[in-house]
Design a protein around this motif. Sequence first.
Motif, PDB file in Angstrom:
ATOM      1  N   PHE A 122     -16.895  41.915 -20.812  1.00 46.85           N
ATOM      2  CA  PHE A 122     -16.306  40.599 -20.897  1.00 46.85           C
ATOM      3  C   PHE A 122     -16.949  39.813 -22.030  1.00 46.85           C
ATOM      4  O   PHE A 122     -18.135  39.954 -22.295  1.00 46.85           O
ATOM      5  CB  PHE A 122     -16.534  39.838 -19.593  1.00 46.85           C
ATOM      6  N   TYR A 123     -16.167  38.986 -22.700  1.00 42.88           N
ATOM      7  CA  TYR A 123     -16.654  38.000 -23.656  1.00 42.88           C
ATOM      8  C   TYR A 123     -17.570  38.605 -24.709  1.00 42.88           C
ATOM      9  O   TYR A 123     -18.767  38.330 -24.772  1.00 42.88           O
ATOM     10  CB  TYR A 123     -17.306  36.822 -22.909  1.00 42.88           C
ATOM     11  N   GLN A 228      -8.635  31.489 -19.908  1.00 42.14           N
ATOM     12  CA  GLN A 228      -8.017  32.798 -19.818  1.00 42.14           C
ATOM     13  C   GLN A 228      -7.344  32.975 -18.470  1.00 42.14           C
ATOM     14  O   GLN A 228      -7.771  32.388 -17.480  1.00 42.14           O
ATOM     15  CB  GLN A 228      -9.057  33.900 -20.021  1.00 42.14           C
TER      16      GLN A 228
ATOM     17  N   TYR B  46      -8.366  31.645 -10.994  1.00 48.47           N
ATOM     18  CA  TYR B  46      -9.148  32.814 -11.419  1.00 48.47           C
ATOM     19  C   TYR B  46     -10.511  32.368 -11.926  1.00 48.47           C
ATOM     20  O   TYR B  46     -10.631  31.308 -12.545  1.00 48.47           O
ATOM     21  CB  TYR B  46      -8.419  33.570 -12.534  1.00 48.47           C
ATOM     22  N   ASP B  47     -11.516  33.177 -11.708  1.00 49.25           N
ATOM     23  CA  ASP B  47     -12.802  32.855 -12.305  1.00 49.25           C
ATOM     24  C   ASP B  47     -12.877  33.527 -13.678  1.00 49.25           C
ATOM     25  O   ASP B  47     -11.932  34.194 -14.114  1.00 49.25           O
ATOM     26  CB  ASP B  47     -13.973  33.232 -11.383  1.00 49.25           C
ATOM     27  N   ARG B  48     -14.001  33.337 -14.378  1.00 53.40           N
ATOM     28  CA  ARG B  48     -14.140  33.864 -15.740  1.00 53.40           C
ATOM     29  C   ARG B  48     -13.984  35.383 -15.812  1.00 53.40           C
ATOM     30  O   ARG B  48     -13.801  35.954 -16.878  1.00 53.40           O
ATOM     31  CB  ARG B  48     -15.537  33.523 -16.281  1.00 53.40           C
ATOM     32  N   PHE B  49     -14.136  36.043 -14.662  1.00 55.33           N
ATOM     33  CA  PHE B  49     -14.146  37.498 -14.666  1.00 55.33           C
ATOM     34  C   PHE B  49     -12.910  38.069 -13.965  1.00 55.33           C
ATOM     35  O   PHE B  49     -12.936  39.175 -13.452  1.00 55.33           O
ATOM     36  CB  PHE B  49     -15.443  38.002 -14.022  1.00 55.33           C
ATOM     37  N   ALA B  50     -11.836  37.283 -13.909  1.00 57.01           N
ATOM     38  CA  ALA B  50     -10.542  37.718 -13.364  1.00 57.01           C
ATOM     39  C   ALA B  50     -10.556  37.896 -11.857  1.00 57.01           C
ATOM     40  O   ALA B  50      -9.669  38.517 -11.297  1.00 57.01           O
ATOM     41  CB  ALA B  50     -10.037  38.991 -14.052  1.00 57.01           C
ATOM     42  N   ARG B 137      -9.676  41.614  -9.234  1.00 54.13           N
ATOM     43  CA  ARG B 137      -9.375  40.429  -8.421  1.00 54.13           C
ATOM     44  C   ARG B 137     -10.393  40.250  -7.298  1.00 54.13           C
ATOM     45  O   ARG B 137     -10.640  39.142  -6.837  1.00 54.13           O
ATOM     46  CB  ARG B 137      -7.973  40.523  -7.820  1.00 54.13           C
ATOM     47  N   GLN B 141     -16.538  44.709 -11.583  1.00 56.32           N
ATOM     48  CA  GLN B 141     -16.427  44.916 -13.023  1.00 56.32           C
ATOM     49  C   GLN B 141     -16.991  46.265 -13.396  1.00 56.32           C
ATOM     50  O   GLN B 141     -17.695  46.884 -12.607  1.00 56.32           O
ATOM     51  CB  GLN B 141     -17.250  43.857 -13.763  1.00 56.32           C
ATOM     52  N   VAL B 142     -16.705  46.671 -14.645  1.00 53.77           N
ATOM     53  CA  VAL B 142     -17.376  47.839 -15.186  1.00 53.77           C
ATOM     54  C   VAL B 142     -18.869  47.500 -15.311  1.00 53.77           C
ATOM     55  O   VAL B 142     -19.227  46.406 -15.743  1.00 53.77           O
ATOM     56  CB  VAL B 142     -16.809  48.194 -16.573  1.00 53.77           C
ATOM     57  N   THR B 144     -21.418  47.444 -17.159  1.00 51.63           N
ATOM     58  CA  THR B 144     -22.180  47.404 -18.405  1.00 51.63           C
ATOM     59  C   THR B 144     -23.250  46.325 -18.279  1.00 51.63           C
ATOM     60  O   THR B 144     -23.067  45.349 -17.555  1.00 51.63           O
ATOM     61  CB  THR B 144     -21.277  47.046 -19.608  1.00 51.63           C
ATOM     62  N   ASN B 147     -21.857  42.838 -18.881  1.00 53.17           N
ATOM     63  CA  ASN B 147     -21.125  42.222 -17.776  1.00 53.17           C
ATOM     64  C   ASN B 147     -22.081  41.720 -16.710  1.00 53.17           C
ATOM     65  O   ASN B 147     -21.914  40.636 -16.165  1.00 53.17           O
ATOM     66  CB  ASN B 147     -20.148  43.228 -17.165  1.00 53.17           C
ATOM     67  N   GLN B 150     -23.865  38.552 -17.731  1.00 51.12           N
ATOM     68  CA  GLN B 150     -22.986  37.377 -17.695  1.00 51.12           C
ATOM     69  C   GLN B 150     -22.733  36.910 -16.269  1.00 51.12           C
ATOM     70  O   GLN B 150     -22.680  35.713 -15.995  1.00 51.12           O
ATOM     71  CB  GLN B 150     -21.658  37.690 -18.383  1.00 51.12           C
TER      72      GLN B 150
END
Lengths: 305, 295
Positions: A122-123, A228, B46-50, B137, B141-142, B144, B147, B150
């Motif tokens: 992300f980002y 977004q 939605y939040d910043r991470f979908a 949702r 997340q993946v 990484t 991620n 963040q």
Amino acid sequence: MEKILITGISGGQGRLLTRRLLEGYEVCGVDKVPWEGHPRDVEVHVVDLRKKKFEDVIRTEMPNAVVHMGFIRHFRGDEKSRHDVNVRGTKQLLDHCANYGVQQLVVLSSSYVYGAFPENPFYMDEDHPLSASRSYPEIRDLVEVDTLASAFIWKYPHIRTAILRPVNVLGHYVHSMIGQYLRIDRSPTMMGFDPLMQFIHEEDVAEAIALTLQHGLQGVFNVTGPGQVPLSVAIRETGGSALPLPEFLARPAFERLFDWGIWPYPAGALDYLKFPVTLSGKRFVEATKYRPLFGLEEIFQSLVR
Amino acid sequence: MARQTGIRGALSDLAGALLPLSLRDLGSEIDDRMAKIPSELNEYGYDRFAMSPVDARSALLNAAVLYRYYFRVETFGIEQLPPGGMLLIANHAGQLPFDAAMLGASLFLEAEPPRIARGMGEYWIPQLPFVSVMAARSGHQVGTPENCTQLLDAGECVMVFPEGVRGMNKLFRDRYKLMRFGLGFMRLALATGVPIVPVGIVGSEEQNPGLLNLERVANLFGMPALPVTPTFPLLGPLGLLPMPVRYRFHFGAPMHFEGDAGEEDAAIERRVNEVRDALDGLLKRGREQRSGIFS
């Protein structure tokens, strides 16, 4: 008064930027098509960036700054000539900037150069590799343009060069690929995928370029908008509906139809409907105190259907 | 929530009326708790991470049903969870990641305020249709480092199973024996300054006893593991489903670490072992205290 030369001035973004800059600068521009009804104090030269005539324009106009956004971003024409216009045109422009005393250069790249991949974090910041050509070779010219301009920053440090990579641009005047896609009544989507997408209003892109000129920025900057949403929300909010297609049908169909010239999007574009490409705009915000004026709702409503 | 009209509305009303009362209560409990999640949502939910609690509602409801009626989960010490960003470090077992789903359900149903536990998934998850959307949702997340950093900086709660697939497919004779830990989570904790909360999961390690792991065959087909259990592959994919063991989550006290995230492995590993020992202690105590595997 400082003079700005805009390439691609007759396009939607060029016109918006001209209006934005006229308050504080003298503006001239070049494009391959004329701008009917351009403001009287704006000189518009119809030239090809690759031709000698463009060099003459730079030599006689002697702009203090150049904003380069004269790219072919669609796929309607011949692939080879698109590549040549974008890459060789940029190369010529960079040479002229170095030779004719241009002090500042802004190149309008895009978020697409990073490429859409499942492993994208992300980002992403500006140091993330530009991998679009791996899955979307049709836009490798735009990656090459970005790379040429990056090299220019190091070669000519006395010229303040900024590369802007805005996220998906929407608006009334701009003919962006994503705008065209969202204007389709039933936008084809990839069944079972719904990536997060960032959007920015065309006026905010113009504002970002103006801020870049004003602050004399040097370097590479992502430019983000107010936020977004998943693609499905963007389709809904712009008044469209989604046509979910299974990938095993969509990919070959896109390939064929694109080859026959009756569909404007190559299959590589499908990955942008599957995986997110989200950018961190922190660097630009810190450098300029930029804040987008248009919210997501206004952005979606600006798409006239 | 907008009321549906027409035949679909009538059908959904009918379905609602036919649901057992307890399930309807569970649904409204979920709606209440969704409103209290501290994650920042935008004007579209939605939040910043979908992540979207509304889109993930059916997944939350399914998890809650399993949580209450199948695994009948008990939690101990969940009130110690700190506010803001944290790393939940838990043991991993059971062939399929029901432990992760239940830990997530536990944070949503029992923590105050309710939290969305963020899972750190494999690279192939975003490539699977439908799964990719549901995972995002629901807040996963993946995995990484970018991620994870963040999410922690945004004050989110990230679940990590440092045993990874080594844990998930461990053999029955190794139950509750912690496999080798990855070191990445400690570097992230040091870089972001968030506390680590060890969670001993008791129950999952008996849900589907691994007798063998045919690693070579798995490698041949590019699979992460190929377990043989009393029911798998004998009963086909259904054989991977867990037995109705009772889950017990033992939350430990938050652990704070300081230091340079870029230190060499040995220095990082020392701190990782502290977490591992704490987790081991929670598991031992949990196993001693429990009345039985299924009860």
